[in-house]
Write an enzyme that holds these catalytic residues in place. Sequence first.
Site, PDB file in Angstrom:
ATOM      1  N   SER A 162       0.822  -1.197   0.000  1.00 49.00           N
ATOM      2  CA  SER A 162       0.000   0.000   0.000  1.00 49.00           C
ATOM      3  C   SER A 162       0.867   1.263   0.000  1.00 49.00           C
ATOM      4  O   SER A 162       1.646   1.479  -0.925  1.00 49.00           O
ATOM      5  CB  SER A 162      -0.969  -0.050   1.178  1.00 49.00           C
ATOM      6  OG  SER A 162      -2.029   0.846   1.016  1.00 49.00           O
ATOM      7  N   ASP A 166      -9.693  -5.315  -4.650  1.00 49.02           N
ATOM      8  CA  ASP A 166      -9.122  -4.347  -3.704  1.00 49.02           C
ATOM      9  C   ASP A 166     -10.046  -3.138  -3.626  1.00 49.02           C
ATOM     10  O   ASP A 166     -10.185  -2.382  -4.585  1.00 49.02           O
ATOM     11  CB  ASP A 166      -7.726  -3.923  -4.172  1.00 49.02           C
ATOM     12  CG  ASP A 166      -6.959  -3.130  -3.131  1.00 49.02           C
ATOM     13  OD1 ASP A 166      -7.589  -2.357  -2.386  1.00 49.02           O
ATOM     14  OD2 ASP A 166      -5.725  -3.271  -3.081  1.00 49.02           O
ATOM     15  N   HIS A 170      -7.491  -5.886  -0.349  1.00 47.32           N
ATOM     16  CA  HIS A 170      -6.308  -5.054  -0.133  1.00 47.32           C
ATOM     17  C   HIS A 170      -5.348  -5.707   0.854  1.00 47.32           C
ATOM     18  O   HIS A 170      -4.133  -5.700   0.640  1.00 47.32           O
ATOM     19  CB  HIS A 170      -6.753  -3.692   0.400  1.00 47.32           C
ATOM     20  CG  HIS A 170      -5.654  -2.685   0.492  1.00 47.32           C
ATOM     21  ND1 HIS A 170      -4.986  -2.199  -0.612  1.00 47.32           N
ATOM     22  CD2 HIS A 170      -5.085  -2.067   1.575  1.00 47.32           C
ATOM     23  CE1 HIS A 170      -4.076  -1.322  -0.242  1.00 47.32           C
ATOM     24  NE2 HIS A 170      -4.106  -1.230   1.087  1.00 47.32           N
TER      25      HIS A 170
END
Length: 273
Positions: free
Chosen positions: A95, A224, A253
Amino acid sequence: MSTLKLKDGTEIFYKDQGEGPVLMFHHGWPLSSDDWDAQVIFFLQKGYRVIAHDRRGHGRSSQNIYNHTIEQYASDAAELVEFLDLKDVVHIGHSTGGGEVIRYVNKYANGRAKKAVLISAVPPIMVQSESNPDGVPMEVFDGIRDQTLNNRQQFYIDLTFPFYGYNREGADVKEGVQRNWWRQGMMGGIVAHYDGIKAFSETDFREDLQNVDLPVLLLHGEDDQIVPIGNAAIKSAKLLKNGKLITYPGFPHGMPTTHAETINKDLLEFIES
């Protein structure tokens, strides 16, 4: 505890475990190095030296209220790499950590990096603009800012549902995973988390992606809900000179936790290739 005092006085907490080829893990917002537990133990058992740090303002690092930018995060990582004198490192970021990794290997690696991995990562750029018309509208990030500022304790529980795909029909919801996410988030400083939203959503990584010559692996879940794949890994793969993209139908995610066995297998194959 192992800590490094950076040039500006910020103390960075880090874990340095094992012996062998070096892997360095960079966590996502608003978490800590603990988010990599499933990967850390896997690679320690495979004979790797594993480094994982808490970003400034996050986890057990000092709650510095200044300089929460991707540029600073990458510079901090560089200080840690140089302090530990790490060489031929594979950098792995999830991320926001993926943004930190691509900026680091482009501007700060100084020949010390071997490969890079971006998992569910924010590059090339998240926010919607004239040059990124299909990006995420600014109002979404303003909402995250508002919730972080005014409702952080509850928001950090609520966010785990889309983060791990726990809001999908038939999901195997694990309260312990949610509590661990909340624990990590609440350890960090609210200023760092608030300012970090701008860092992960508005930083433009397109130049970084285009300039990196190292092999880069992109892993992204097709479901995601936090960093939509169409605005992230799909675009990043087209900008990289030496990139490889793997996508996963239905993965969320937080797939390094929910689908650790699959992610670890693909990481190991790339690292050893």
